[in-house]
Design an enzyme around this catalytic site. Structure first.
Site, PDB file in Angstrom:
ATOM      1  N   SER A   9       0.885  -1.417  -0.027  1.00  0.00           N
ATOM      2  CA  SER A   9      -0.128   0.129   0.043  1.00  0.00           C
ATOM      3  C   SER A   9       0.988   1.265  -0.041  1.00  0.00           C
ATOM      4  O   SER A   9       1.713   1.377   0.945  1.00  0.00           O
ATOM      5  CB  SER A   9      -0.752  -0.150   1.058  1.00  0.00           C
ATOM      6  OG  SER A   9      -1.801  -0.928   1.309  1.00  0.00           O
ATOM      7  N   HIS A  16      -3.780   0.584  -5.018  1.00  0.00           N
ATOM      8  CA  HIS A  16      -3.085  -0.611  -5.528  1.00  0.00           C
ATOM      9  C   HIS A  16      -3.620  -0.432  -6.951  1.00  0.00           C
ATOM     10  O   HIS A  16      -4.739  -0.613  -7.368  1.00  0.00           O
ATOM     11  CB  HIS A  16      -3.871  -1.858  -5.198  1.00  0.00           C
ATOM     12  CG  HIS A  16      -3.137  -2.075  -3.620  1.00  0.00           C
ATOM     13  ND1 HIS A  16      -2.167  -2.836  -3.487  1.00  0.00           N
ATOM     14  CD2 HIS A  16      -3.655  -1.774  -2.449  1.00  0.00           C
ATOM     15  CE1 HIS A  16      -1.835  -3.092  -1.986  1.00  0.00           C
ATOM     16  NE2 HIS A  16      -2.765  -2.404  -1.499  1.00  0.00           N
ATOM     17  N   HIS A  20      -6.617   4.450   7.450  1.00  0.00           N
ATOM     18  CA  HIS A  20      -5.972   3.980   6.158  1.00  0.00           C
ATOM     19  C   HIS A  20      -5.368   5.141   5.545  1.00  0.00           C
ATOM     20  O   HIS A  20      -4.192   5.058   4.850  1.00  0.00           O
ATOM     21  CB  HIS A  20      -6.864   3.394   5.305  1.00  0.00           C
ATOM     22  CG  HIS A  20      -6.356   2.703   4.000  1.00  0.00           C
ATOM     23  ND1 HIS A  20      -5.392   1.787   4.205  1.00  0.00           N
ATOM     24  CD2 HIS A  20      -6.342   3.051   2.666  1.00  0.00           C
ATOM     25  CE1 HIS A  20      -4.832   1.382   2.732  1.00  0.00           C
ATOM     26  NE2 HIS A  20      -5.713   2.118   1.863  1.00  0.00           N
ATOM     27  N   TYR A  56      -8.665 -10.144   3.381  1.00  0.00           N
ATOM     28  CA  TYR A  56      -9.971  -9.416   4.049  1.00  0.00           C
ATOM     29  C   TYR A  56     -10.559  -8.890   3.029  1.00  0.00           C
ATOM     30  O   TYR A  56     -11.745  -8.336   3.165  1.00  0.00           O
ATOM     31  CB  TYR A  56      -9.392  -8.230   4.725  1.00  0.00           C
ATOM     32  CG  TYR A  56      -8.550  -7.160   4.294  1.00  0.00           C
ATOM     33  CD1 TYR A  56      -8.940  -6.464   3.253  1.00  0.00           C
ATOM     34  CD2 TYR A  56      -7.244  -7.053   4.366  1.00  0.00           C
ATOM     35  CE1 TYR A  56      -8.426  -5.411   2.627  1.00  0.00           C
ATOM     36  CE2 TYR A  56      -6.374  -6.229   3.951  1.00  0.00           C
ATOM     37  CZ  TYR A  56      -7.151  -5.202   2.853  1.00  0.00           C
ATOM     38  OH  TYR A  56      -6.162  -4.004   2.208  1.00  0.00           O
ATOM     39  N   GLU A  57     -10.373  -9.034   1.691  1.00  0.00           N
ATOM     40  CA  GLU A  57     -11.402  -8.400   0.771  1.00  0.00           C
ATOM     41  C   GLU A  57     -12.288  -9.696   0.372  1.00  0.00           C
ATOM     42  O   GLU A  57     -13.083  -9.555  -0.378  1.00  0.00           O
ATOM     43  CB  GLU A  57     -10.549  -8.078  -0.480  1.00  0.00           C
ATOM     44  CG  GLU A  57      -9.856  -6.988  -0.611  1.00  0.00           C
ATOM     45  CD  GLU A  57      -8.862  -6.659  -1.794  1.00  0.00           C
ATOM     46  OE1 GLU A  57      -9.348  -6.105  -2.778  1.00  0.00           O
ATOM     47  OE2 GLU A  57      -7.509  -7.056  -1.678  1.00  0.00           O
ATOM     48  N   ALA A 115       2.668  -2.262   4.089  1.00  0.00           N
ATOM     49  CA  ALA A 115       2.525  -1.299   5.199  1.00  0.00           C
ATOM     50  C   ALA A 115       2.291  -2.345   6.353  1.00  0.00           C
ATOM     51  O   ALA A 115       1.674  -2.983   6.262  1.00  0.00           O
ATOM     52  CB  ALA A 115       1.613  -0.558   4.943  1.00  0.00           C
ATOM     53  N   ASN A 144       2.487   3.270  10.704  1.00  0.00           N
ATOM     54  CA  ASN A 144       1.915   3.973  11.869  1.00  0.00           C
ATOM     55  C   ASN A 144       2.295   3.050  13.004  1.00  0.00           C
ATOM     56  O   ASN A 144       2.890   1.879  12.911  1.00  0.00           O
ATOM     57  CB  ASN A 144       0.323   3.798  11.517  1.00  0.00           C
ATOM     58  CG  ASN A 144      -0.210   2.411  11.430  1.00  0.00           C
ATOM     59  OD1 ASN A 144      -0.098   1.812  10.403  1.00  0.00           O
ATOM     60  ND2 ASN A 144      -0.752   1.733  12.573  1.00  0.00           N
ATOM     61  N   HIS A 186      -5.998  -9.214  -0.977  1.00  0.00           N
ATOM     62  CA  HIS A 186      -5.777  -9.327   0.312  1.00  0.00           C
ATOM     63  C   HIS A 186      -6.882 -10.247   0.855  1.00  0.00           C
ATOM     64  O   HIS A 186      -8.047 -10.415   0.180  1.00  0.00           O
ATOM     65  CB  HIS A 186      -6.016  -8.280   1.233  1.00  0.00           C
ATOM     66  CG  HIS A 186      -4.676  -7.305   0.943  1.00  0.00           C
ATOM     67  ND1 HIS A 186      -4.978  -6.255  -0.115  1.00  0.00           N
ATOM     68  CD2 HIS A 186      -3.545  -6.927   1.539  1.00  0.00           C
ATOM     69  CE1 HIS A 186      -4.061  -5.463  -0.144  1.00  0.00           C
ATOM     70  NE2 HIS A 186      -3.015  -5.775   1.141  1.00  0.00           N
ATOM     71  N   MET A 235      -1.574  -7.065   7.311  1.00  0.00           N
ATOM     72  CA  MET A 235      -2.696  -8.006   6.816  1.00  0.00           C
ATOM     73  C   MET A 235      -2.322  -8.671   5.478  1.00  0.00           C
ATOM     74  O   MET A 235      -3.359  -9.057   4.737  1.00  0.00           O
ATOM     75  CB  MET A 235      -3.880  -7.057   6.462  1.00  0.00           C
ATOM     76  CG  MET A 235      -4.234  -6.537   7.877  1.00  0.00           C
ATOM     77  SD  MET A 235      -5.636  -5.134   7.414  1.00  0.00           S
ATOM     78  CE  MET A 235      -5.601  -4.281   8.882  1.00  0.00           C
ATOM     79  N   SER A 236      -1.159  -8.728   5.278  1.00  0.00           N
ATOM     80  CA  SER A 236      -0.595  -9.340   4.017  1.00  0.00           C
ATOM     81  C   SER A 236       0.726 -10.280   4.116  1.00  0.00           C
ATOM     82  O   SER A 236       0.950 -10.718   5.367  1.00  0.00           O
ATOM     83  CB  SER A 236      -0.305  -8.270   2.849  1.00  0.00           C
ATOM     84  OG  SER A 236       1.000  -7.508   3.088  1.00  0.00           O
TER      85      SER A 236
END
Ligand code: HPA
Length: 272
Positions: free
Chosen positions: A30, A61, A247, A85-86, A113, A235, A83, A211-212
């Site tokens: 990201s 992306h 985000h 989560y998609e 990220a 962050n 991802h 998350m990846s």
């Protein structure tokens, strides 16, 4: 048609589009897409044109595969990833790795990220991934194993190649880029973590959370590819600072450290 056949078909398509002989592929996380803009003799294919390649819907992306050269080395840049989560199945999340394997790309550099768990890290730090913890609650290798990809029970004792990690450290020193290192913990998402989760992850030895990367690293190792991982600490993780997470902040920090990130990647590729 099996997953293997799909990967073969996608790889054949890409060979026909000039994707041959790459020494490494870089998956851009990201906000970290600028590496692809720096490729010379560049050519690109939108993901949507590649047979069986899943489409990513997330902002930040671009969704294309770029070929070209960096400091004389042939590379591929994957601008955008899908991802878990998609809602995509693991086979889609890791399909790109299967195709890279069939293309014979020897090295994959996974970037992302991530939230900083280690309180010594600052926002915008770059972290070389030493190892990971899979807390996604699933595994990309679940199901019948296709031996043409790799073994049923692949070893994971050195997912992130120590040979390649030392090249990244050399590249960082040469480019004057500060480099942290640590353990990446992969979660399913898409909600950010709670402060209690982050305290637990810290106790388990995690330095960053995201998350990846974990599914891709497992699948790449299943096929025997050499793997590198670099996180941009966009962050501090939940509860570390007295502020909420969003985000936009992730994207903004990734853009801010873009130049250092690109020079680290280029110096790494040069040393392959
Ligand atoms: N948590 C999980 N994933 C992330 C974060 C985070 O704080 N920052 C960027 N990706």
């Amino acid at each position: 048609m099996s997953l293997f056949d799909h990967a073969v078909e996608a790889a054949e398509f890409l060979r026909g589009r000039g994707f041959v002989g790459a020494e490494a592929a870089v998956v851009l996380g990201s906000g970290l897409g600028t590496f692809a803009d720096g490729l010379s003799d560049a050519f690109a294919v939108p993901y949507a044109d590649i047979p069986h390649w899943p489409a990513s819907g997330i902002i930040g992306h671009a969704g294309r595969l770029v070929g070209g050269r960096v400091r004389g080395r042939r590379v591929m840049a994957l601008s955008g990833r899908v991802h878990l989560y998609e809602g995509h199945p693991m086979t889609s999340v890791t399909f790109a790795m299967r195709v890279l394997g069939r293309l014979g790309v020897p090295v994959v550099i996974l970037t992302n990220a991530a939230g900083g768990i280690n309180t010594r890290f600052g926002q915008g730090a770059l972290m070389l991934i030493d190892d990971h913890i899979n807390l996604m609650g699933t595994n990309p290798l679940i199901g019948l194993n296709d031996e043409r990809f790799g073994p049923r029970f692949p070893d994971m004792s050195e997912v992130y190649s120590s040979r390649l990690r030392s090249m990244v450290r050399d590249a960082a020193a040469a480019a004057g880029v500060a480099l942290e290192h640590g353990v990446y913990l992969g979660v399913h998402g898409p909600s950010f973590e709670t402060p209690a989760e982050i305290r637990a992850f810290r106790a388990w030895g995690a330095d960053a959370v995201g998350m990846s990367t974990v599914p891709e690293a497992i699948v790449a190792r299943h096929m025997g590819l050499e793997v590198l991982g670099i996180s941009c600490i966009t962050n501090m993780a939940a509860g570390v600072l007295p502020q909420t997470l969003n985000h936009e902040e992730v994207m903004e920090t990734a853009r801010r450290v873009g130049a250092a990130f690109v020079s680290l990647l280029e110096g790494t590729v040069e040393r392959l």
